[in-house]
Design a protein around this motif. Structure first.
Motif, PDB file in Angstrom:
ATOM      1  N   GLU A   1      -6.319   0.488  -3.070  1.00  0.00           N
ATOM      2  CA  GLU A   1      -6.492   0.969  -1.704  1.00  0.00           C
ATOM      3  C   GLU A   1      -5.820   2.322  -1.506  1.00  0.00           C
ATOM      4  O   GLU A   1      -6.380   3.224  -0.885  1.00  0.00           O
ATOM      5  CB  GLU A   1      -5.924  -0.045  -0.696  1.00  0.00           C
ATOM      6  CG  GLU A   1      -6.659  -1.356  -0.664  1.00  0.00           C
ATOM      7  CD  GLU A   1      -6.206  -2.339  -1.749  1.00  0.00           C
ATOM      8  OE1 GLU A   1      -5.186  -2.094  -2.443  1.00  0.00           O
ATOM      9  OE2 GLU A   1      -6.890  -3.347  -1.923  1.00  0.00           O
TER      10      GLU A   1
ATOM     11  N   ASP B   1      -7.845   5.009  -3.250  1.00  0.00           N
ATOM     12  CA  ASP B   1      -9.027   5.352  -2.460  1.00  0.00           C
ATOM     13  C   ASP B   1      -8.664   6.264  -1.286  1.00  0.00           C
ATOM     14  O   ASP B   1      -9.392   7.208  -0.975  1.00  0.00           O
ATOM     15  CB  ASP B   1      -9.728   4.098  -1.951  1.00  0.00           C
ATOM     16  CG  ASP B   1     -10.428   3.320  -3.048  1.00  0.00           C
ATOM     17  OD1 ASP B   1     -10.659   3.889  -4.137  1.00  0.00           O
ATOM     18  OD2 ASP B   1     -10.741   2.133  -2.816  1.00  0.00           O
ATOM     19  N   LYS B   2      -7.537   5.985  -0.637  1.00  0.00           N
ATOM     20  CA  LYS B   2      -7.092   6.830   0.469  1.00  0.00           C
ATOM     21  C   LYS B   2      -6.828   8.256  -0.014  1.00  0.00           C
ATOM     22  O   LYS B   2      -7.199   9.222   0.660  1.00  0.00           O
ATOM     23  CB  LYS B   2      -5.820   6.267   1.101  1.00  0.00           C
ATOM     24  CG  LYS B   2      -6.015   5.045   1.943  1.00  0.00           C
ATOM     25  CD  LYS B   2      -4.670   4.613   2.502  1.00  0.00           C
ATOM     26  CE  LYS B   2      -4.710   3.220   3.078  1.00  0.00           C
ATOM     27  NZ  LYS B   2      -3.385   2.785   3.542  1.00  0.00           N
TER      28      LYS B   2
ATOM     29  N   ASP C   1       0.809  -1.226   0.000  1.00  0.00           N
ATOM     30  CA  ASP C   1       0.000   0.000   0.000  1.00  0.00           C
ATOM     31  C   ASP C   1       0.839   1.272   0.000  1.00  0.00           C
ATOM     32  O   ASP C   1       0.386   2.307  -0.449  1.00  0.00           O
ATOM     33  CB  ASP C   1      -0.939   0.022   1.201  1.00  0.00           C
ATOM     34  CG  ASP C   1      -2.128  -0.879   1.005  1.00  0.00           C
ATOM     35  OD1 ASP C   1      -2.346  -1.335  -0.127  1.00  0.00           O
ATOM     36  OD2 ASP C   1      -2.849  -1.115   1.980  1.00  0.00           O
TER      37      ASP C   1
END
Length: 69
Positions: free
Chosen positions: A23, A26-27, A3
């Protein structure tokens, strides 16, 4: 892909793009939306658009009553 890692894509030796995990993407999107929301709230407060606790509770009660109908 971890990530915290990304892959920088270059074209002719110049940065052309970045590959992120879903991920991590999206963050970043969430963080951007959050920061925009905070900025909007600060600007509204500076413009005097502030509400007391009683006003907020009354508005929420109105909205909740409208949903039940």
């Amino acid at each position: 892909m971890n990530d915290n890692r990304f892959l920088k894509i270059t074209q002719n030796g110049r940065p052309a793009g970045v590959l992120l995990s879903p991920e991590e993407y999206d963050k970043l999107v969430y963080r951007k939306q959050f920061m925009e929301s905070v900025e909007q709230g600060l600007m509204a407060a500076e413009d005097g658009e502030v509400y007391g606790t009683d006003e907020v509770r009354a508005k929420l009660a109105e909205k909740r009553a409208g949903r039940k109908s």
